[in-house]
Structure formats: C-alpha cells, structure tokens
Design a protein around this motif. Structure first.
Motif, PDB file in Angstrom:
ATOM      1  N   UNK A 121     -11.599  -3.970   1.399  1.00 19.09           N
ATOM      2  CA  UNK A 121     -11.355  -5.211   0.674  1.00 19.09           C
ATOM      3  C   UNK A 121      -9.926  -5.259   0.131  1.00 19.09           C
ATOM      4  N   UNK A 122      -9.447  -4.155  -0.425  1.00 20.33           N
ATOM      5  CA  UNK A 122      -8.107  -4.156  -1.002  1.00 20.33           C
ATOM      6  C   UNK A 122      -7.073  -4.564   0.039  1.00 20.33           C
ATOM      7  N   UNK A 123      -7.144  -3.956   1.225  1.00 22.99           N
ATOM      8  CA  UNK A 123      -6.183  -4.287   2.272  1.00 22.99           C
ATOM      9  C   UNK A 123      -6.321  -5.738   2.710  1.00 22.99           C
ATOM     10  N   UNK A 124      -7.563  -6.218   2.812  1.00 21.77           N
ATOM     11  CA  UNK A 124      -7.793  -7.604   3.235  1.00 21.77           C
ATOM     12  C   UNK A 124      -7.228  -8.581   2.211  1.00 21.77           C
ATOM     13  N   UNK A 125      -7.448  -8.321   0.927  1.00 25.78           N
ATOM     14  CA  UNK A 125      -6.919  -9.201  -0.107  1.00 25.78           C
ATOM     15  C   UNK A 125      -5.404  -9.277  -0.034  1.00 25.78           C
TER      16      UNK A 125
ATOM     17  N   UNK B 279     -11.497  -1.729  -7.394  1.00 31.69           N
ATOM     18  CA  UNK B 279     -10.775  -2.487  -6.370  1.00 31.69           C
ATOM     19  C   UNK B 279      -9.796  -1.618  -5.580  1.00 31.69           C
ATOM     20  N   UNK B 280      -9.888  -0.295  -5.777  1.00 27.18           N
ATOM     21  CA  UNK B 280      -9.105   0.619  -4.957  1.00 27.18           C
ATOM     22  C   UNK B 280      -7.617   0.364  -5.038  1.00 27.18           C
ATOM     23  N   UNK B 281      -6.990   0.211  -3.889  1.00 33.02           N
ATOM     24  CA  UNK B 281      -5.544   0.069  -3.807  1.00 33.02           C
ATOM     25  C   UNK B 281      -5.061  -1.334  -4.152  1.00 33.02           C
ATOM     26  N   UNK B 282      -5.972  -2.236  -4.442  1.00 28.74           N
ATOM     27  CA  UNK B 282      -5.548  -3.587  -4.818  1.00 28.74           C
ATOM     28  C   UNK B 282      -5.069  -3.586  -6.269  1.00 28.74           C
ATOM     29  N   UNK B 283      -3.826  -3.979  -6.482  1.00 30.64           N
ATOM     30  CA  UNK B 283      -3.251  -3.967  -7.824  1.00 30.64           C
ATOM     31  C   UNK B 283      -2.865  -5.361  -8.287  1.00 30.64           C
ATOM     32  N   UNK B 284      -3.396  -6.376  -7.627  1.00 28.87           N
ATOM     33  CA  UNK B 284      -3.066  -7.747  -7.990  1.00 28.87           C
ATOM     34  C   UNK B 284      -4.033  -8.317  -9.013  1.00 28.87           C
TER      35      UNK B 284
ATOM     36  N   UNK C 288       0.815  -1.216   0.000  1.00 26.98           N
ATOM     37  CA  UNK C 288       0.000   0.000   0.000  1.00 26.98           C
ATOM     38  C   UNK C 288       0.847   1.265   0.000  1.00 26.98           C
ATOM     39  N   UNK C 289       2.169   1.098   0.098  1.00 25.63           N
ATOM     40  CA  UNK C 289       3.092   2.236   0.145  1.00 25.63           C
ATOM     41  C   UNK C 289       2.757   3.165   1.318  1.00 25.63           C
ATOM     42  N   UNK C 290       2.650   2.583   2.515  1.00 23.32           N
ATOM     43  CA  UNK C 290       2.311   3.360   3.714  1.00 23.32           C
ATOM     44  C   UNK C 290       3.534   4.127   4.219  1.00 23.32           C
TER      45      UNK C 290
ATOM     46  N   UNK D 216      -7.494   2.821   1.933  1.00 23.43           N
ATOM     47  CA  UNK D 216      -7.577   1.403   1.574  1.00 23.43           C
ATOM     48  C   UNK D 216      -8.478   0.616   2.508  1.00 23.43           C
ATOM     49  N   UNK D 217      -8.908   1.231   3.604  1.00 22.02           N
ATOM     50  CA  UNK D 217      -9.749   0.536   4.563  1.00 22.02           C
ATOM     51  C   UNK D 217      -8.987  -0.212   5.631  1.00 22.02           C
ATOM     52  N   UNK D 218      -7.645  -0.111   5.629  1.00 20.66           N
ATOM     53  CA  UNK D 218      -6.869  -0.777   6.676  1.00 20.66           C
ATOM     54  C   UNK D 218      -7.206  -0.179   8.032  1.00 20.66           C
ATOM     55  N   UNK D 219      -7.305   1.138   8.105  1.00 18.66           N
ATOM     56  CA  UNK D 219      -7.672   1.827   9.345  1.00 18.66           C
ATOM     57  C   UNK D 219      -9.011   2.515   9.134  1.00 18.66           C
TER      58      UNK D 219
END
Length: 625
Positions: free
Chosen positions: A233-237, A261-266, A62-64, A127-130
């Motif tokens: 979802x992106x962070x969870x994936x 899919x937001x921050x999910x790049x997979x 996520x490049x945090x 990303x929904x992590x926090x």
C-alpha cells in the motif's frame, strides 16, 4: 550512453542490458560494459524520461538503492512488453520463467551493489514495490514481480485493490468558510511528516467533501482503505499520488489506532463521525466541521437553485449542514420535476426537507403523519405552552443574541422538551403537530433497537442518532424515554456502577444536543432528578375533562355518524378515557357500522366502548339508551 554523454535508454533498457552483459542470448548488447551502469542510472535519476518519471519519484520517496531501482525497472519492463518477457525467459531457461530470478538480477546488478540478501531485505521488497515469488526454491531461484495495482500506478493506469479504492467526490458544495478552513489545515499537514487530519462530522458526505478539498490543496487524491492495509500500500500511495482515507465508527470513549502505513510518510485522513479517539504516532490535526451560519446556509441554497427569497427563508427556518442541504436540495429538485416545474419553488424545498435524511433512516423511523390544528384537543394553557415551544424552536439559532455573557458564552441552540402524561393523552399527536408547525420531518426513536446489553453499544447508538439529527435538523421523538434516561441507583455492584455511568453519559449528551428532541413518558417521577435541569420545557398532558372529551369525540367521528349533541354529551361524560382510547373506539365502531351498511350509531359506539374497557381490564360504563 552516446560518446557525447546523452542518454538514449530508459531504466528498463539499462537493466536488460545489464542482464545481457551478465549472461548471453537475445539480451546481450554489444559495446556494453559494467562500469557504464552506475553513471547511466544516476543520469536517469536526475533527468528521467516519461516512462521512468513515476518510478524515479517513487524510488526517491522510498530511498531505493541503484540496484533496487534497476531491479524494479526490470520487473516493470517484462510486464510491459511481451517480447522482453520472452527474451528473459530464454535467458533464464530452464530455471526461470519470464519474470526475473533474484539470483540473476543480483548478478547483473553487482556493479551497483546488487546482492541477493540486500535486495531481498531492502526497501523495495519491504514497501511491497517488489514481491518475491513463493516458489519452493532457494532465494536466488525465486522470481521477482511488481503487484498489479502498482503496475497500474507506475504506468499511469491507476488500479484499485479489493479493500483499497479511489474516492468518488460527493455532490456536496462547501461554504466559503469551510473551504478556507480546509486550506489552512492542509497547510499544517504540509509541514508534518506522517501527519494526519481527523475530520469530525455527523454527515459522512460532508466530511468526505472536506477531506477531498484538503487533500487537493496538497496535490493529492484520496483512496479509502477498508480493513487492514494490504502489502504494497505504501508504494502504491506514493506512486499513484493518493493519501489514505479511513472511515471507522468508534463509539464514545473508544480508541481507534491508525493502522501501520510502513514506508508511507505522507498525510492521512480519518473520518470517524463525532466520537472516539484516534491514536497515532503523531498527534493529528483535529477538525470539527461547524454548522454553517445563516448567511452561509442561504448561499448554499442559492447555489442549489433556490430563489434568493426562498434561500433566505430556508436558511432561517432550517438549521442544516452542507451535506444535509445538498441532500434536501436534490430531493427538492426531484419534487419539482415530478410536479412539472423547471425551477425550485418554496413548496419543493419544503417537500425536500420533509422527505427526511438518509443518515437517519437506518437509525430511527420517519413518520409522515400530518396533524392539523383541529385534531389537537388540549386545555388552553397547554395549547399556549405548545405555541411558546414552537416559537422557542424557531428562534433557537439567534436566541442568545443581545443577551449577557453568562448566557451567550455557554449557549447551545438545541431544544429539549419532555411530554408527560398517561397513555393516550396526546403526547405523540402533539409531537407530530409540532413537527408540522416547524416544517421538519419527525423521526421516532425505537428504544428497543437503541438499547443494548453490550457495554458501550447504547451510548454509541444514541450518539450516532443525535449526531445525525443535529446535522439534518429533524425533530427526534423518544417515546417511553424513561427507559433510557431513568434515575440513577445506589451502587451495590459493577452492574449498578456501569448503569450509572451510562446514565451520566446520556444526560451529558442530551444536554449538548444542538437539535430538537422531544421525550415522552407516562410519569415525570421516573427520570433522574438531574435530568430536569437539562430540559428547556416540561409539559404535562392531563386526562381530558368531559368538555375536552366531547371535542375529542367530534374530532374523531367527523360527519360519518348518527349521534346528536345530547348523545355526544352523554358519551363524553360516561367514557372517561383519553384521546388515544377514543380513537380506538371510533375505529372499532366504524368497522361495525360499515359491516352493517349504516353510519356510526349509538349501538356501535357502546359495543366498541365495552371492548376498549375490556382491553384495559376495567368495567365499562352504562351506555344503554
């Protein structure tokens, strides 16, 4: 950090130490200074311990920032340990609870760029992590937390959401050629950021097995997303090592846009069936699962427990996909167990195939009627034509071998036949007889359920039925097919234009059908002229002549009657009805005879004949003795 530079803490401990340094109370750490925070975080990013491994990997994806990874570690620490949660609650009293407040976190992490607005608008929150709490307070006095599914993913206890669930692998072995194709296509995704794969098959279980295999090549598991992707979802994936799987069912020509899919790049996977267009930013890898060849089908049957000879016979007799073979094999084993056998025999395989296909049970009605040869009374030339149709269907997989390129280049193994003739002339009986000869289950398509007044629904329903039938290798029977494949009309308004477009689609789809389809109608003239070219066989079922009617009476009456040959001849000559009506008369006469306690006699037949003619609105023949 010790004097030698070794790390003795994890990210959560560092974040708690920073909070203690910024305030007072139970979290205060002696010997700690603010300038120690950044080098410690950098060291733990470079060589994370087991507790931090998943969070550090997620932060990299996520490049945090350092402040964000420390804030996430603090949120994770209070959820993991009740003593830590109580200590933080004491530090934040009276404003906050056991979850850290955004203002406190920003102050504690100021040495690494911690700032209220930066944290609130950064990638961790986006990303929904926090999650930022919904308290009615200013932003600095609102709490921070990690959603429960993400807590599970970050601590090795994968959790699912209401519309996000890990996929259970189906019991569908795949042939070697399909496994090689999955590996090759997965390799394409490895070099495509945000790339996806669209796997098309009429069998949902087979497509799922192929998707699971392709994802495993990439080191990923699959999570099915039903509905809109939830926040986080992106962070969870990324944290749980899953790729998203979608299973929409668009109709022919319909478009299905990939949800953001937001921050999910997979990589992502879509299993749409056979139809529809999948819209995505990056063009997906398209994979249409091919029908296994005969050798591959034999291997699947052997792997399912069939003897080598039976496996070869099944592969040659039934043109089925891997998902259908797995289903039929399970039902064959069930049949063997019921019969008290420990190993599969040919009769078990026949029973497993004849039990039908679950993918079709919701789309058409399966008929179990068995029609022996003696029950089908037809003119000799029609008998011969039906025998040739059986041969054509049995040879459909290999018929183009050795022929010229004009045939082999465009050859499709489907068989399409039209049965025409008046009601009761034996069209449906012949369809059941044909299914018995081929050893295939017969599915009768309910035309009223298939057609719809809504634009596109008829095409969608037909495409679903034909796709499922192709994969399962069943005999599809369309009664009153002219209501679906009728002639096109002159265009006078938009309704005519749509009706003609629908007919064009249906004609094209039936031409591309790779299974066995029988269509029945009372008249050939009701069909579009272009339809005849798309058919392999057209058989006319005539009204039976007197000798054929006598044979029909004998076939229906059996031995439970008192009629001599002369009486049967008189009835066959006088009653000029088809076999379906003769069946009705025999059943009605049998009911009369049973009620009287006698065998079927002249009077019962005469009375039942009058009733049948009355149903048809015709005067009955004279049948007095």
């Amino acid at each position: 950090m010790t004097a030698e530079g070794a790390i003795t803490a994890d990210l959560g401990t560092l974040a708690l130490a920073a909070v203690g340094h910024a305030g007072s109370g139970p979290l205060a750490v002696s010997g700690w200074s603010a300038d120690m925070l950044q080098p410690c975080i950098a060291a733990l990013r470079a060589a994370p311990g087991e507790r931090d491994r998943r969070l550090v990997a997620l932060a990299a994806a996520l490049d945090l920032s350092d402040a964000e990874i420390a804030a996430a570690a603090l949120c994770l620490a209070v959820e993991r340990d009740s003593r830590t949660a109580r200590a933080l609650a004491e530090v934040q009293h009276p404003l906050g609870s056991s979850r850290p407040l955004l203002g406190l976190v920003a102050t504690a992490l100021e040495p690494v760029g911690g700032e209220v607005l930066a944290l609130a608008s950064g990638a961790a929150v986006a990303s929904g992590l926090i999650e930022i709490g919904s308290e009615a307070a200013a932003l600095p006095e609102r709490s921070l937390s990690i959603p429960l599914p993400l807590l599970g993913a970050l601590t090795g206890h994968a959790d699912a959401w209401a519309n996000v669930r890990p996929v259970t692998p189906p019991r569908v072995p795949l042939p070697d050629a399909m496994r090689a194709a999955a590996t090759a296509r997965a390799g394409l995704l490895a070099h495509r950021p945000r790339g996806g794969m669209v796997i098309r098959s009429a069998s949902a279980s087979e497509a799922l097995a192929a998707a699971i295999l392709a994802a495993s090549v990439l080191g990923l598991q699959l999570a099915r997303i039903d509905g809109d992707p939830p926040p986080g979802l992106a962070a969870w994936l990324l944290a749980s090592g899953h790729a998203p799987l979608f299973a929409p069912r668009p109709g022919p020509g319909e478009r299905w846009p990939l949800p953001p899919l937001g921050h999910y790049a997979g990589p992502w996977f879509v299993l749409p069936g056979l139809d529809g267009v999948i819209e995505a930013e990056e063009p997906p890898v398209e994979w249409l699962l091919a029908m296994p060849d005969e050798e591959a089908r034999a291997g699947l049957w052997r792997d399912a427990g069939a003897a080598q000879v039976d496996a070869a016979t099944a592969a040659a007799s039934f043109r089925q996909g891997a998902g259908r073979i797995a289903e039929a094999a399970r039902r064959a084993h069930d049949h063997a167990r019921i019969e008290g056998r420990g190993a599969l025999e040919w009769q078990d395989i026949i029973a497993g195939v004849a039990a039908g296909a679950a993918s079709l049970d919701m789309l058409a009605r399966r008929s179990d009627a068995q029609v022996p040869d003696g029950s089908l009374v037809l003119p000799p030339e029609l008998d011969d034509a039906l025998a040739r149709l059986v041969t054509r269907a049995q040879l459909r997989s290999t018929l183009s071998r050795g022929l010229g390129t004009a045939v082999s280049a465009r050859y499709r193994p489907g068989v399409r036949a039209l049965f025409t003739g008046e009601s009761g002339t034996g069209k449906t009986l012949a369809a059941h007889w044909l299914a018995g000869k081929l050893g295939l289950p017969l599915y009768r398509v309910d035309m009223s359920a298939l057609t719809s007044k809504w634009i596109g629904e008829t095409e969608k329903n037909l495409s679903a039925i034909l796709g499922a039938a192709e994969h399962a290798d069943v005999l599809l029977f369309f009664d009153e097919a002219d209501s679906l494949f009728g002639a096109r009309t002159d265009v006078s308004d938009a309704h005519d234009r749509y009706a003609n477009a629908q007919t064009n689609f249906l004609l094209q789809r039936i031409e591309e059908f790779d299974g066995i389809a029988l269509l029945a109608s009372n008249s050939r003239d009701r069909f579009d002229p272009a339809f005849a070219r798309r058919l392999d066989v057209i058989l006319e079922f005539p009204m039976p002549e007197a000798p054929a009617r006598r044979d029909l009476w004998r076939a229906h009456l059996g031995d439970a009657h008192q009629l001599d040959d002369a009486a049967l001849d008189r009835i066959a000559i006088a009653v000029d009805l088809a076999g379906g009506h003769i069946r009705n008369i025999v059943l009605a006469a049998a009911a009369r005879a049973r009620a009287a306690g006698t065998a079927i006699g002249w009077e019962a037949v005469a009375a039942a004949t009058c009733e049948e003619y009355g149903k048809l609105g015709r005067p009955p023949p004279h049948l007095s003795r």
